[in-house]
Design a protein around this motif. Sequence first.
Motif, PDB file in Angstrom:
ATOM      1  N   VAL A  16       7.604 -10.060   5.534  1.00  0.00           N
ATOM      2  CA  VAL A  16       7.948  -9.928   4.748  1.00  0.00           C
ATOM      3  C   VAL A  16       6.693  -9.746   3.508  1.00  0.00           C
ATOM      4  CG1 VAL A  16      10.704 -10.895   4.440  1.00  0.00           C
ATOM      5  CG2 VAL A  16       8.417 -12.148   4.192  1.00  0.00           C
ATOM      6  N   ILE A  17       6.705  -8.908   2.648  1.00  0.00           N
ATOM      7  CA  ILE A  17       5.615  -8.840   1.818  1.00  0.00           C
ATOM      8  C   ILE A  17       5.666  -8.651   1.086  1.00  0.00           C
ATOM      9  CG2 ILE A  17       3.848  -7.065   1.457  1.00  0.00           C
ATOM     10  CD1 ILE A  17       3.492  -6.453   4.410  1.00  0.00           C
ATOM     11  N   GLY A  18       7.260  -7.821   0.211  1.00  0.00           N
ATOM     12  CA  GLY A  18       7.715  -8.543  -1.466  1.00  0.00           C
ATOM     13  C   GLY A  18       8.413  -9.056  -1.666  1.00  0.00           C
ATOM     14  N   ASP A  19       8.443  -9.936  -3.206  1.00  0.00           N
ATOM     15  CA  ASP A  19       9.460 -11.023  -2.872  1.00  0.00           C
ATOM     16  C   ASP A  19      10.576 -10.864  -3.217  1.00  0.00           C
ATOM     17  OD1 ASP A  19       9.808  -9.064  -5.737  1.00  0.00           O
ATOM     18  OD2 ASP A  19      10.132 -10.978  -6.879  1.00  0.00           O
ATOM     19  N   GLU A  20      10.919  -9.305  -2.972  1.00  0.00           N
ATOM     20  CA  GLU A  20      12.888  -9.704  -2.677  1.00  0.00           C
ATOM     21  C   GLU A  20      12.820  -9.454  -1.679  1.00  0.00           C
ATOM     22  OE1 GLU A  20      14.413 -10.630  -5.181  1.00  0.00           O
ATOM     23  OE2 GLU A  20      16.696  -9.599  -4.866  1.00  0.00           O
ATOM     24  N   ALA A  21      11.957  -8.869  -0.470  1.00  0.00           N
ATOM     25  CA  ALA A  21      12.402  -9.086   0.983  1.00  0.00           C
ATOM     26  C   ALA A  21      12.315 -11.172   1.475  1.00  0.00           C
ATOM     27  CB  ALA A  21      11.302  -8.672   1.791  1.00  0.00           C
ATOM     28  N   ALA A  22      11.310 -11.883   0.909  1.00  0.00           N
ATOM     29  CA  ALA A  22      10.888 -13.305   1.066  1.00  0.00           C
ATOM     30  C   ALA A  22      12.146 -13.750   1.137  1.00  0.00           C
ATOM     31  CB  ALA A  22       9.723 -13.453   0.373  1.00  0.00           C
ATOM     32  N   HIS A  23      13.094 -13.077  -0.803  1.00  0.00           N
ATOM     33  CA  HIS A  23      13.920 -14.206  -1.408  1.00  0.00           C
ATOM     34  C   HIS A  23      14.732 -13.828  -0.768  1.00  0.00           C
ATOM     35  CE1 HIS A  23      15.358 -16.347  -4.202  1.00  0.00           C
ATOM     36  NE2 HIS A  23      16.791 -15.571  -4.341  1.00  0.00           N
ATOM     37  N   ASP A  24      15.667 -12.714  -0.131  1.00  0.00           N
ATOM     38  CA  ASP A  24      16.750 -12.460   0.916  1.00  0.00           C
ATOM     39  C   ASP A  24      16.284 -13.070   1.810  1.00  0.00           C
ATOM     40  OD1 ASP A  24      17.614 -10.683  -1.083  1.00  0.00           O
ATOM     41  OD2 ASP A  24      17.158  -8.642   0.493  1.00  0.00           O
ATOM     42  N   ILE A  25      15.438 -13.319   2.535  1.00  0.00           N
ATOM     43  CA  ILE A  25      15.685 -14.057   3.815  1.00  0.00           C
ATOM     44  C   ILE A  25      15.719 -15.649   3.212  1.00  0.00           C
ATOM     45  CG2 ILE A  25      13.960 -14.170   6.323  1.00  0.00           C
ATOM     46  CD1 ILE A  25      15.090 -11.667   5.964  1.00  0.00           C
ATOM     47  N   VAL A  26      14.986 -16.015   2.923  1.00  0.00           N
ATOM     48  CA  VAL A  26      15.226 -17.288   3.191  1.00  0.00           C
ATOM     49  C   VAL A  26      16.838 -17.661   2.405  1.00  0.00           C
ATOM     50  CG1 VAL A  26      14.344 -19.254   1.156  1.00  0.00           C
ATOM     51  CG2 VAL A  26      12.490 -17.425   2.264  1.00  0.00           C
ATOM     52  N   GLY A  76       0.797  -1.504   0.131  1.00  0.00           N
ATOM     53  CA  GLY A  76       0.251   0.013   0.296  1.00  0.00           C
ATOM     54  C   GLY A  76       0.698   1.152   0.289  1.00  0.00           C
ATOM     55  N   SER A  77       1.386   1.298   0.378  1.00  0.00           N
ATOM     56  CA  SER A  77       2.694   2.655   0.598  1.00  0.00           C
ATOM     57  C   SER A  77       3.974   1.836  -0.235  1.00  0.00           C
ATOM     58  CB  SER A  77       3.137   2.536   2.366  1.00  0.00           C
ATOM     59  OG  SER A  77       2.743   2.720   3.227  1.00  0.00           O
ATOM     60  N   GLU A  78       4.286   0.960  -0.740  1.00  0.00           N
ATOM     61  CA  GLU A  78       4.844   1.066  -2.222  1.00  0.00           C
ATOM     62  C   GLU A  78       6.384   0.917  -0.895  1.00  0.00           C
ATOM     63  OE1 GLU A  78       4.863   3.067  -5.382  1.00  0.00           O
ATOM     64  OE2 GLU A  78       2.446   2.695  -5.860  1.00  0.00           O
ATOM     65  N   THR A  79       6.627   0.821  -0.360  1.00  0.00           N
ATOM     66  CA  THR A  79       7.340   0.160   0.943  1.00  0.00           C
ATOM     67  C   THR A  79       8.132  -1.464   0.848  1.00  0.00           C
ATOM     68  OG1 THR A  79       6.619   0.376   2.833  1.00  0.00           O
ATOM     69  CG2 THR A  79       7.373   1.312   2.435  1.00  0.00           C
ATOM     70  N   ALA A  80       7.206  -2.104   0.560  1.00  0.00           N
ATOM     71  CA  ALA A  80       7.673  -3.860   0.410  1.00  0.00           C
ATOM     72  C   ALA A  80       8.547  -3.810  -0.776  1.00  0.00           C
ATOM     73  CB  ALA A  80       5.956  -4.604  -0.323  1.00  0.00           C
ATOM     74  N   TYR A  81       9.441  -4.775  -0.451  1.00  0.00           N
ATOM     75  CA  TYR A  81      10.689  -4.681  -0.970  1.00  0.00           C
ATOM     76  C   TYR A  81      10.354  -5.891  -2.297  1.00  0.00           C
ATOM     77  CZ  TYR A  81      15.763  -5.470  -1.978  1.00  0.00           C
ATOM     78  OH  TYR A  81      16.759  -5.581  -3.014  1.00  0.00           O
ATOM     79  N   LEU A  82      10.603  -5.027  -4.069  1.00  0.00           N
ATOM     80  CA  LEU A  82      10.413  -6.159  -4.934  1.00  0.00           C
ATOM     81  C   LEU A  82      11.813  -6.527  -5.818  1.00  0.00           C
ATOM     82  CD1 LEU A  82       6.980  -3.996  -5.935  1.00  0.00           C
ATOM     83  CD2 LEU A  82       7.289  -6.347  -4.530  1.00  0.00           C
ATOM     84  N   SER A  83      11.344  -7.495  -6.509  1.00  0.00           N
ATOM     85  CA  SER A  83      12.368  -6.792  -7.216  1.00  0.00           C
ATOM     86  C   SER A  83      12.357  -6.472  -9.009  1.00  0.00           C
ATOM     87  CB  SER A  83      12.355  -9.023  -7.769  1.00  0.00           C
ATOM     88  OG  SER A  83      11.489  -8.989  -8.920  1.00  0.00           O
ATOM     89  N   PRO A 139      10.601   2.213 -15.488  1.00  0.00           N
ATOM     90  CA  PRO A 139      12.452   1.960 -15.770  1.00  0.00           C
ATOM     91  C   PRO A 139      12.719   2.431 -14.654  1.00  0.00           C
ATOM     92  CG  PRO A 139      11.164   2.560 -17.483  1.00  0.00           C
ATOM     93  CD  PRO A 139      10.056   2.629 -16.809  1.00  0.00           C
ATOM     94  N   ASN A 140      14.435   1.414 -14.132  1.00  0.00           N
ATOM     95  CA  ASN A 140      14.468   2.395 -12.839  1.00  0.00           C
ATOM     96  C   ASN A 140      13.798   3.313 -11.817  1.00  0.00           C
ATOM     97  OD1 ASN A 140      17.035   1.052 -14.090  1.00  0.00           O
ATOM     98  ND2 ASN A 140      16.656   2.876 -15.287  1.00  0.00           N
ATOM     99  N   GLY A 141      12.664   2.446 -11.601  1.00  0.00           N
ATOM    100  CA  GLY A 141      11.591   3.705 -10.814  1.00  0.00           C
ATOM    101  C   GLY A 141      11.906   2.543  -9.035  1.00  0.00           C
ATOM    102  N   PRO A 142      11.442   3.245  -8.114  1.00  0.00           N
ATOM    103  CA  PRO A 142      11.861   2.407  -7.116  1.00  0.00           C
ATOM    104  C   PRO A 142      11.478   1.297  -6.765  1.00  0.00           C
ATOM    105  CG  PRO A 142       9.774   4.403  -6.863  1.00  0.00           C
ATOM    106  CD  PRO A 142      10.678   4.353  -8.268  1.00  0.00           C
ATOM    107  N   ARG A 143      12.254   0.066  -5.498  1.00  0.00           N
ATOM    108  CA  ARG A 143      10.797  -0.892  -5.547  1.00  0.00           C
ATOM    109  C   ARG A 143      10.900  -1.752  -3.991  1.00  0.00           C
ATOM    110  NH1 ARG A 143      15.284  -5.481  -6.308  1.00  0.00           N
ATOM    111  NH2 ARG A 143      16.975  -4.223  -6.881  1.00  0.00           N
ATOM    112  N   GLY A 144      10.561  -0.284  -2.944  1.00  0.00           N
ATOM    113  CA  GLY A 144      10.279  -0.405  -1.647  1.00  0.00           C
ATOM    114  C   GLY A 144      12.090  -0.153  -1.031  1.00  0.00           C
ATOM    115  N   LYS A 145      11.858  -0.894  -0.039  1.00  0.00           N
ATOM    116  CA  LYS A 145      13.458  -1.130   0.972  1.00  0.00           C
ATOM    117  C   LYS A 145      13.236  -2.031   1.859  1.00  0.00           C
ATOM    118  CE  LYS A 145      11.243   2.851   3.023  1.00  0.00           C
ATOM    119  NZ  LYS A 145      11.225   4.390   3.477  1.00  0.00           N
TER     120      LYS A 145
END
Length: 420
Positions: free
Chosen positions: A264-274, A218-225, A232-238
Amino acid sequence: MLFRIPRLYDSHTHFLATGELASGLNLQSLKSAEDITNWDLSKESFRRGDWIVGFGWHDSQWSSAPHKDLLDKLFPNKPVYLAKGDGHASWVNSAALKELGLTSETGILTETVHLQSWDRLPKFTPSQQKNNILAGCKVYNNAGFTHVRDMTGSESLWNSLTELEGENRLTVALEENFTCYDLQGFEDAMKLALYAKKHETALLRSRGIKFFYDGSLGSETAYLSKPYHGLPNGPRGKVLWNLSDVEVMIKRTWEAGLEISVHVIGDEAAHDIVALARKISAQGFVGRLNLEHVQVLRPETIQMMKPLHVRCHMQPCHWLSDRVWLKEKLRDLYRYVFPWGALQAAQIPISFGCDSPVEPPSFVANQKALEESAKDRIRAFTGSIEQTHAHPDAQYAPNSYSLIEEGVVKEVVFCGKSLL
Ligand SMILES: [Zn+2]
């Protein structure tokens, strides 16, 4: 449809906040920032110390953004703290900023600053706290729940819960987790989790440590791939933590025999942790990993979960609220959103919950979300919703079940005793 669910479990909830919302200042119907001037904020139950505290506003439909000036006009000297309904921001006045030692142009606090400020609000009185707990019990019981997994523990909450159980007034079985926001907070959370573990009771269990690795879609702060809106080159969350600090926390938590739970909400966040949990496991550390929300997961991340002691805690009801903007925000990643079907196919354990007070606790809403999402290109969940919504341990507060017929809670039995 008639459902008979044993030990109906909300596996991700903020228990005390739910009780506080039930008995405190609920801003869910605030129509605009200016609308706050029409509200009576002076009630005793809205107070924490000399602060006025409220929760639940949503500004997505407001014509102007909330601003501290508006609150300053109403309350020039009394601190006011109004938390947003998504749990990721708060609207405060100048008196509150002063008390918190913060500066802000707008009076809107977000993410870590917001959460740390929330933790620093004056405590409820012991009798306010007990009332809030009992109000929380009622909210869950009315929705059919007998078992809850709380993500926001504290020493005073644990002690009040223990007292209420001693007085035979506690009507939920509650698992507690303790949240930390930095490494110092981690030490404090560990102490609390171990203290609670030593003092577990029939109804109260201490599970471990929780931290936020990323934000929200919702706040576009979930970390996405991939960037939001396909820019293009836009924010991917944090992310909110260094992985080296996370590594230290996971090892220490597992060594202490506790569970680690990661938002972990974004796919890249989950990937980092796993990926990190795999690395730590390979070094010989063993423990439980709970992944909270996992709203976007890539197939390779799911495959990597298989050798871990992992459980995913999902809230289908979030899909009902987020469905309107998910496709536009996520673009290519939409195919990986709300992956209960993919997790089920990979035989990764899942539990369902509602993240109250972000969404009200509701088995019925989750069941509806599972049904409707299948028509919207979300891979269907074909498992048993009764089983996924039941507490996995049949020995924990046994002889508890709930009957829900045509969306109505008909019967709630807790430890052999009928509640409704
Ligand atoms: Zn939550």
